[in-house]
Design a protein around this motif. Sequence first.
Motif, mmCIF file in Angstrom:
data_model
loop_
_atom_site.group_PDB
_atom_site.id
_atom_site.type_symbol
_atom_site.label_atom_id
_atom_site.label_comp_id
_atom_site.label_asym_id
_atom_site.label_seq_id
_atom_site.Cartn_x
_atom_site.Cartn_y
_atom_site.Cartn_z
ATOM 1 N N UNK A 171 2.529 -20.043 9.412
ATOM 2 C CA UNK A 171 1.672 -19.087 8.715
ATOM 3 C C UNK A 171 1.434 -19.518 7.272
ATOM 4 N N UNK A 172 0.224 -19.308 6.789
ATOM 5 C CA UNK A 172 -0.066 -19.568 5.385
ATOM 6 C C UNK A 172 0.248 -18.315 4.575
ATOM 7 N N UNK A 173 0.920 -18.487 3.451
ATOM 8 C CA UNK A 173 1.266 -17.390 2.542
ATOM 9 C C UNK A 173 1.991 -16.246 3.252
ATOM 10 N N UNK A 174 3.152 -16.515 3.863
ATOM 11 C CA UNK A 174 3.857 -15.430 4.559
ATOM 12 C C UNK A 174 4.256 -14.284 3.628
ATOM 13 N N UNK A 175 4.505 -14.591 2.329
ATOM 14 C CA UNK A 175 4.847 -13.528 1.382
ATOM 15 C C UNK A 175 3.702 -12.521 1.263
ATOM 16 N N UNK A 176 2.481 -13.043 1.187
ATOM 17 C CA UNK A 176 1.305 -12.176 1.077
ATOM 18 C C UNK A 176 1.106 -11.389 2.366
ATOM 19 N N UNK A 177 1.288 -12.057 3.508
ATOM 20 C CA UNK A 177 1.134 -11.388 4.797
ATOM 21 C C UNK A 177 2.158 -10.264 4.960
ATOM 22 N N UNK A 178 3.400 -10.526 4.542
ATOM 23 C CA UNK A 178 4.447 -9.513 4.649
ATOM 24 C C UNK A 178 4.107 -8.296 3.797
ATOM 25 N N UNK A 179 3.608 -8.541 2.593
ATOM 26 C CA UNK A 179 3.240 -7.431 1.699
ATOM 27 C C UNK A 179 2.072 -6.627 2.276
ATOM 28 N N UNK A 180 1.078 -7.330 2.807
ATOM 29 C CA UNK A 180 -0.067 -6.644 3.413
ATOM 30 C C UNK A 180 0.357 -5.835 4.633
ATOM 31 N N UNK A 181 1.273 -6.404 5.427
ATOM 32 C CA UNK A 181 1.738 -5.690 6.610
ATOM 33 C C UNK A 181 2.487 -4.425 6.209
ATOM 34 N N UNK A 182 3.333 -4.526 5.175
ATOM 35 C CA UNK A 182 4.060 -3.342 4.688
ATOM 36 C C UNK A 182 3.086 -2.231 4.291
ATOM 37 N N UNK A 183 2.033 -2.615 3.571
ATOM 38 C CA UNK A 183 1.050 -1.616 3.124
ATOM 39 C C UNK A 183 0.333 -0.991 4.316
ATOM 40 N N UNK A 184 -0.062 -1.825 5.288
ATOM 41 C CA UNK A 184 -0.754 -1.321 6.472
ATOM 42 C C UNK A 184 0.168 -0.435 7.311
ATOM 43 N N UNK A 185 1.446 -0.850 7.437
ATOM 44 C CA UNK A 185 2.398 -0.075 8.223
ATOM 45 C C UNK A 185 2.656 1.281 7.587
ATOM 46 N N UNK A 186 2.752 1.310 6.268
ATOM 47 C CA UNK A 186 2.960 2.574 5.566
ATOM 48 C C UNK A 186 1.817 3.546 5.854
ATOM 49 N N UNK A 187 0.594 3.047 5.830
ATOM 50 C CA UNK A 187 -0.558 3.909 6.138
ATOM 51 C C UNK A 187 -0.498 4.396 7.579
#
Length: 194
Positions: free
Chosen positions: A154-170
């Motif tokens: 995966x490219x930029x897993x840190x960014x993907x993890x942060x985006x997933x956290x935000x999406x999961x919270x919603x």
Amino acid sequence: MPVPPRRIATALVEGHLDVAPIIRISGLEGVVYPEQKSLIVGEQQLFSLTLALVGLKKRALNLNSQAELKGYQIGAIRFHNVLLGKLTVQPQTYSTAESLLKSLYAGRIDLAFSAMPTIMAGAKHLGIKDQLHVALTLDKRSYANLAWSKSSGLQNPEVLAEKFDQALLKMVETGEVERIIKRYSSTDYFQVGK
């Protein structure tokens, strides 16, 4: 396919998996593997699971507290040995819910200990769900977060993890995660969110 937490962490670090849930026990220090420096663990909790000791209805064992565990033969899924060790209980260990429940059904142990969805799914598979009796539930719970591998493709897993956290919270806030769990799970022992 369910695999032990250590094997999941190794598979993530070696790049065989890009992302996977990591199970922990609430109130206890998380198991830290040397490999975890290569993992990014999400902050948003996927779900938590009730932990319980289960017996057979025909025996109808009822426990009021953890102090009453002494004197009983207890079996546990291997991962939960950590918690039982904290309760000064040394259980017989099993790698799967099915093998644990077969031992309970055969009378080799008095109580089976694990997360409720694990026990109930195994009991349903064996056709003995209606014969089980919950003797005691624990205040502590198992909970899951997603872990991302820094060494994956995966490219930029840190960014993907942060985006997933935000999406999961919603998704948690709108009730979507709860609807997904209810749709795909036949058990009622999941708790969504923190």
